[in-house]
Design an enzyme around this catalytic site. Sequence first.
Site, PDB file in Angstrom:
ATOM      1  N   PHE A  96      66.597  43.609  66.830  1.00  0.00           N
ATOM      2  CA  PHE A  96      65.243  44.141  67.014  1.00  0.00           C
ATOM      3  C   PHE A  96      64.926  44.113  68.506  1.00  0.00           C
ATOM      4  CE2 PHE A  96      60.461  43.725  66.449  1.00  0.00           C
ATOM      5  CZ  PHE A  96      60.300  45.054  66.073  1.00  0.00           C
ATOM      6  N   HIS A 127      62.161  35.405  57.625  1.00  0.00           N
ATOM      7  CA  HIS A 127      62.684  35.022  58.932  1.00  0.00           C
ATOM      8  C   HIS A 127      63.572  33.777  58.879  1.00  0.00           C
ATOM      9  CE1 HIS A 127      60.129  38.003  60.714  1.00  0.00           C
ATOM     10  NE2 HIS A 127      59.021  37.407  60.316  1.00  0.00           N
ATOM     11  N   LYS A 155      46.994  46.510  25.111  1.00  0.00           N
ATOM     12  CA  LYS A 155      47.584  45.187  24.890  1.00  0.00           C
ATOM     13  C   LYS A 155      48.600  44.922  25.989  1.00  0.00           C
ATOM     14  CE  LYS A 155      47.287  41.972  21.583  1.00  0.00           C
ATOM     15  NZ  LYS A 155      45.993  41.439  21.124  1.00  0.00           N
ATOM     16  N   THR A 200      43.569  46.506  19.844  1.00  0.00           N
ATOM     17  CA  THR A 200      44.751  46.165  20.644  1.00  0.00           C
ATOM     18  C   THR A 200      45.814  45.524  19.771  1.00  0.00           C
ATOM     19  OG1 THR A 200      43.916  43.979  21.307  1.00  0.00           O
ATOM     20  CG2 THR A 200      43.327  45.859  22.699  1.00  0.00           C
TER      21      THR A 200
END
Length: 296
Positions: free
Chosen positions: A163, A258, A14, A61
Site C-alpha cells: 500500500f 491488520h 416467519k 406466520t
Amino acid sequence: MSETTYVKQCAYGKTLVRFMKKDICPKTKTHTVYEMDVQSLLTGELEESYTKADNSIVVPTDTQKNTIYVFAKNNDVSVPEVFAAKLAKHFVDKYKHIHGAALDITITPWTRMEVQGKPHSHSFIRNPGETRKTHVVFSEGKGFDVVSSLKDVLVLKSTGSGFTNFHKCEFTTLPEVTDRIFSTSIDCNYTFKHFDTFEELAGFDFNSIYEKVKEITLETFALDDSESVQATMYKMADTIINTYPAINEVYYALPNKHYFEINLAPFNIDNLGSNCSLYQPQAYPSGYITCTVARK
C-alpha cells in the site's frame, strides 16, 4: 385509521425456520444432508391488518412455517435459489391478496467426511468458514429477482500485497509498505438478471455458479499482486461479471484485518521492513472497504 398517518410499507412472515433434510441415493445408498434457515416475508393488501386490526387477511406466520416444512419434505432443496423461488411463487399464487414474497435462505455447510482415505457415505464435518445465502423476491406479474451470497470466508496471504502512494495530510501517520500481510473476511453478493418465469430460473445451475464465484474470489485474492484492497476487489467483481452474462452486479465488503510489525528495537533485534517476520494481529480498528461493480 388516523387522519395524520398511513402505512407506507409493510411485510410480515416467519424467520429462523430451521430444518435439515437427508437425501439417500437409491443406487449407492449414499446420504447427502442439507441444513437451512429460512425466512419468509409477504407483501400485498395488508394495510388493514395494521390500521383496523383485521386479522382475516393475515396468513399466520405459523402457516408460513408449516408451508416451508411441507415444501422441504416434498421438493428438492439442493439448489436453494430454486427452492426459495418455488416457495415465493406458492405464497403469491395461493393467496389472492398477497402480491409479493421474499424468501431468504442461509445454508449451514456440511462437508462429507473422509475416513480411511475415502468419502464416507453418511458422516459429515461442519465447515465453519463459509456461509452461503440467497435472497429471492417474487412479484406478481413481474417475475423473480435473485441475489446470492458468499460470506464469512476468512483468508490471509503473507506476501504479495502493498500500500503506497496514498493521500497524505497532517493526520497521516501510516507508513508506506511494499510488502504486508493481507487478511480479510469475504462478503460477496452477486445479483442475477431478472427472471420472468419460474421455468427460466429453474434452468440455471446456481450451485456451479456459486462454486465458480468462490473460486474466482479466492484465486484472485491469492494471485493478484495487490496494490490495495480496492484494486483487488474490483478485479474479483470484474472477472465474475465477465464470466457470467447472467450476473449483472457484484458487491464486495472486505474488512482489512491488520497485522502490524512488532518493534523489537529495544532488544537490539531488527524486525522492521524486509526483516519483519513477527506481527501483532489487530482486533480493531480495521479498514472496511466496499464496492459494487455493475454491468454497463
